[in-house]
Design a protein around this motif. Sequence first.
Motif, mmCIF file in Angstrom:
data_model
loop_
_atom_site.group_PDB
_atom_site.id
_atom_site.type_symbol
_atom_site.label_atom_id
_atom_site.label_comp_id
_atom_site.label_asym_id
_atom_site.label_seq_id
_atom_site.Cartn_x
_atom_site.Cartn_y
_atom_site.Cartn_z
ATOM 1 N N LYS A 160 10.135 68.685 51.724
ATOM 2 C CA LYS A 160 8.844 68.060 51.480
ATOM 3 C C LYS A 160 8.555 66.989 52.534
ATOM 4 C CE LYS A 160 8.334 70.483 47.751
ATOM 5 N NZ LYS A 160 7.386 71.622 47.739
ATOM 6 N N ILE A 161 7.279 66.824 52.826
ATOM 7 C CA ILE A 161 6.856 65.788 53.761
ATOM 8 C C ILE A 161 6.715 64.476 53.010
ATOM 9 C CG2 ILE A 161 5.050 65.050 55.356
ATOM 10 C CD1 ILE A 161 4.435 67.982 55.856
ATOM 11 N N ARG A 162 7.447 63.461 53.446
ATOM 12 C CA ARG A 162 7.444 62.172 52.771
ATOM 13 C C ARG A 162 6.566 61.182 53.519
ATOM 14 N NH1 ARG A 162 13.515 61.070 53.527
ATOM 15 N NH2 ARG A 162 12.826 61.863 55.549
ATOM 16 N N SER A 163 6.255 60.074 52.849
ATOM 17 C CA SER A 163 5.421 59.048 53.479
ATOM 18 C C SER A 163 6.124 58.422 54.676
ATOM 19 C CB SER A 163 5.059 57.965 52.458
ATOM 20 O OG SER A 163 6.233 57.345 51.952
ATOM 21 N N ILE A 164 7.474 58.374 54.644
ATOM 22 C CA ILE A 164 8.203 57.793 55.765
ATOM 23 C C ILE A 164 8.024 58.638 57.017
ATOM 24 C CG2 ILE A 164 10.339 58.998 55.184
ATOM 25 C CD1 ILE A 164 10.033 55.426 56.599
ATOM 26 N N ASP A 165 7.828 59.950 56.864
ATOM 27 C CA ASP A 165 7.586 60.818 58.024
ATOM 28 C C ASP A 165 6.260 60.455 58.694
ATOM 29 O OD1 ASP A 165 9.936 62.393 57.642
ATOM 30 O OD2 ASP A 165 8.922 63.453 56.025
ATOM 31 N N VAL A 166 5.239 60.239 57.886
ATOM 32 C CA VAL A 166 3.927 59.850 58.433
ATOM 33 C C VAL A 166 4.001 58.459 59.040
ATOM 34 C CG1 VAL A 166 1.486 59.536 57.875
ATOM 35 C CG2 VAL A 166 2.802 61.298 56.698
ATOM 36 N N GLN A 167 4.773 57.584 58.414
ATOM 37 C CA GLN A 167 4.907 56.217 58.922
ATOM 38 C C GLN A 167 5.573 56.209 60.300
ATOM 39 O OE1 GLN A 167 6.958 53.589 56.233
ATOM 40 N NE2 GLN A 167 7.384 52.099 57.837
ATOM 41 N N LEU A 168 6.680 56.916 60.434
ATOM 42 C CA LEU A 168 7.364 56.973 61.722
ATOM 43 C C LEU A 168 6.512 57.680 62.776
ATOM 44 C CD1 LEU A 168 10.998 57.827 60.545
ATOM 45 C CD2 LEU A 168 10.098 55.617 61.296
ATOM 46 N N PHE A 169 5.785 58.710 62.370
ATOM 47 C CA PHE A 169 4.865 59.396 63.280
ATOM 48 C C PHE A 169 3.820 58.422 63.827
ATOM 49 C CE2 PHE A 169 0.555 61.263 63.291
ATOM 50 C CZ PHE A 169 0.640 62.047 64.421
ATOM 51 N N SER A 170 3.301 57.553 62.976
ATOM 52 C CA SER A 170 2.291 56.583 63.409
ATOM 53 C C SER A 170 2.867 55.636 64.451
ATOM 54 C CB SER A 170 1.778 55.787 62.204
ATOM 55 O OG SER A 170 1.265 56.638 61.212
ATOM 56 N N ARG A 171 4.093 55.165 64.224
ATOM 57 C CA ARG A 171 4.719 54.225 65.172
ATOM 58 C C ARG A 171 5.046 54.912 66.494
ATOM 59 N NH1 ARG A 171 5.717 50.902 68.183
ATOM 60 N NH2 ARG A 171 6.786 48.902 67.923
ATOM 61 N N GLN A 172 5.533 56.133 66.420
ATOM 62 C CA GLN A 172 5.883 56.865 67.643
ATOM 63 C C GLN A 172 4.637 57.202 68.455
ATOM 64 O OE1 GLN A 172 7.868 60.036 65.627
ATOM 65 N NE2 GLN A 172 9.922 59.150 65.827
ATOM 66 N N LEU A 173 3.568 57.608 67.765
ATOM 67 C CA LEU A 173 2.342 57.960 68.481
ATOM 68 C C LEU A 173 1.713 56.725 69.113
ATOM 69 C CD1 LEU A 173 0.814 60.504 69.122
ATOM 70 C CD2 LEU A 173 -0.634 60.119 67.137
ATOM 71 N N TYR A 174 1.826 55.579 68.444
ATOM 72 C CA TYR A 174 1.339 54.325 69.051
ATOM 73 C C TYR A 174 2.077 54.036 70.347
ATOM 74 C CZ TYR A 174 1.647 49.338 70.015
ATOM 75 O OH TYR A 174 1.684 48.119 70.653
ATOM 76 N N THR A 175 3.398 54.170 70.318
ATOM 77 C CA THR A 175 4.204 53.895 71.509
ATOM 78 C C THR A 175 3.843 54.843 72.654
ATOM 79 O OG1 THR A 175 6.009 53.142 70.085
ATOM 80 C CG2 THR A 175 6.554 53.654 72.365
ATOM 81 N N LEU A 176 3.671 56.116 72.330
ATOM 82 C CA LEU A 176 3.335 57.103 73.361
ATOM 83 C C LEU A 176 1.958 56.842 73.962
ATOM 84 C CD1 LEU A 176 4.666 60.299 71.541
ATOM 85 C CD2 LEU A 176 5.633 59.279 73.611
ATOM 86 N N LEU A 177 0.965 56.571 73.110
ATOM 87 C CA LEU A 177 -0.392 56.325 73.611
ATOM 88 C C LEU A 177 -0.455 55.036 74.416
ATOM 89 C CD1 LEU A 177 -2.511 57.358 70.480
ATOM 90 C CD2 LEU A 177 -2.180 58.646 72.606
ATOM 91 N N LYS A 178 0.270 54.019 73.981
ATOM 92 C CA LYS A 178 0.273 52.749 74.705
ATOM 93 C C LYS A 178 0.923 52.906 76.077
ATOM 94 C CE LYS A 178 1.380 47.850 74.090
ATOM 95 N NZ LYS A 178 -0.032 47.436 74.251
ATOM 96 N N ALA A 179 1.895 53.822 76.182
ATOM 97 C CA ALA A 179 2.566 54.070 77.459
ATOM 98 C C ALA A 179 1.753 54.985 78.363
ATOM 99 C CB ALA A 179 3.944 54.672 77.213
ATOM 100 N N GLY A 180 0.611 55.465 77.888
ATOM 101 C CA GLY A 180 -0.245 56.310 78.712
ATOM 102 C C GLY A 180 0.089 57.788 78.660
ATOM 103 N N VAL A 181 0.920 58.205 77.709
ATOM 104 C CA VAL A 181 1.270 59.618 77.593
ATOM 105 C C VAL A 181 0.087 60.371 76.968
ATOM 106 C CG1 VAL A 181 2.852 61.285 76.533
ATOM 107 C CG2 VAL A 181 3.704 59.053 77.301
ATOM 108 N N PRO A 182 -0.377 61.470 77.567
ATOM 109 C CA PRO A 182 -1.470 62.256 76.975
ATOM 110 C C PRO A 182 -1.113 62.705 75.564
ATOM 111 C CG PRO A 182 -1.032 62.976 79.216
ATOM 112 C CD PRO A 182 0.073 62.024 78.858
ATOM 113 N N ILE A 183 -2.099 62.713 74.691
ATOM 114 C CA ILE A 183 -1.825 62.962 73.272
ATOM 115 C C ILE A 183 -1.244 64.355 73.045
ATOM 116 C CG2 ILE A 183 -4.173 63.812 72.753
ATOM 117 C CD1 ILE A 183 -3.864 62.313 70.042
ATOM 118 N N MET A 184 -1.674 65.362 73.828
ATOM 119 C CA MET A 184 -1.144 66.706 73.641
ATOM 120 C C MET A 184 0.338 66.752 73.986
ATOM 121 S SD MET A 184 -3.376 68.694 72.356
ATOM 122 C CE MET A 184 -2.667 70.292 72.696
ATOM 123 N N ARG A 185 0.718 66.087 75.092
ATOM 124 C CA ARG A 185 2.131 66.067 75.463
ATOM 125 C C ARG A 185 2.934 65.249 74.451
ATOM 126 N NH1 ARG A 185 4.558 63.181 80.481
ATOM 127 N NH2 ARG A 185 2.388 63.057 81.104
ATOM 128 N N GLY A 186 2.348 64.154 73.965
ATOM 129 C CA GLY A 186 3.035 63.349 72.967
ATOM 130 C C GLY A 186 3.285 64.107 71.681
#
Length: 409
Positions: free
Chosen positions: A64-90
Amino acid sequence: MPFFAYKARNAHGELVQGVLESPDSGAVAEQLFNTGITPIEIAPTKKPALGGEGGWWARLTEEKIRSIDVQLFSRQLYTLLKAGVPIMRGLAGLQESAINKSFGRVLGDIRESLDSGRELSAAMRRHPEVFSAFYLSMVRVGEMTGRLEDIFLRLFDHLEFERLMRERVHTAMRYPMFVVIAMAVAITVINLFVIPAFAKVYAGFNAELPLMTQILIGFSNFMVRFWPLMLALVVGAGFAFRIYIATAAGRYRWDKLKLRFPIVGKIVLKGALARFARSFALASKSGVPIVQGLNVVAQTVDNAYIASRITQMRDGIERGESILRTAVTAGVFTPVVLQMVAVGEETGELDSLMDEIAEMYEREVDYELKTLSSQIEPILIVGLGIIVLVLALGVFLPIWDLGKVALHK
């Protein structure tokens, strides 16, 4: 809840399609409007299958997909976008490294949707069981304002707050629930096995038993005779209750009743106000219009009664009333919140003051939860003492009476 397939147009006039889970088509339309999308067609459909490989057994046993999975996804995607990584590659990297394979498939579906020209919020909207309406609305705001990475960081903080609240509640309720369950099991064992054994002994006395003993034996005989029926009634009542609170009216009445519970009611209220203040501050800082912000904030308080009052506030503001006046009319906010709202509305610092309100209530909820066991413990001890006293009087009074008779002979 049923699922609805929709076709809609986004702000650029592009066709957007997806499936949403909602009570009715009107709620689907409202959710789409809140995220800046105009619905064209909404029709009932079956639950969308994700992946589907492996058959029904694989879908049943998948993680099952838990809330912690969405939470960590949000933090990881923030880091990738802030570093300039294109969203598709991220997203591709996050999909490959996902520990939860079910969530990895969701990321794969989002990538496919982005490839087909959908916006990120529209792609996420295809998975309402993973991303809440508030989450989708905030992502939509991030797309409109160009501050998507900041939105994901704020969403991470918001989900962390929600996770800590749930963990504190579960930790605080663990001991009282264990005691209540142990008492219920003990009462059942005593009535089914212990009291019947004493009843056979008392039957040989050929003497009138005390009232308390007669009551205990009568209740024990009833349980021994009808325990399957009682078990069925308890299980049936549990299912009926779950079905009832799954309805809009049932959830509203139950959530309203929870606020009146002794000890627990004030914790529920403070927790809901903390969620309201934190979500409102997050929406306000992100540039969400106040009317739309209140609409999505109402979905985060986890209480249908308070959510209806927040919706009532939104309606009042749409009519031109002030935030303070609508908050007073709602009747669920404490004087401290109302005072802070008044100052924030006057100074234009409402979002900052809402953050302070959230922090204040988080501290209060944390304290209340830490002391919850000590507050409930006296009630449990008194209840346990009454049960022991009743059992002791019912079981030992006949023996005591017989002892007195023997001494007088």
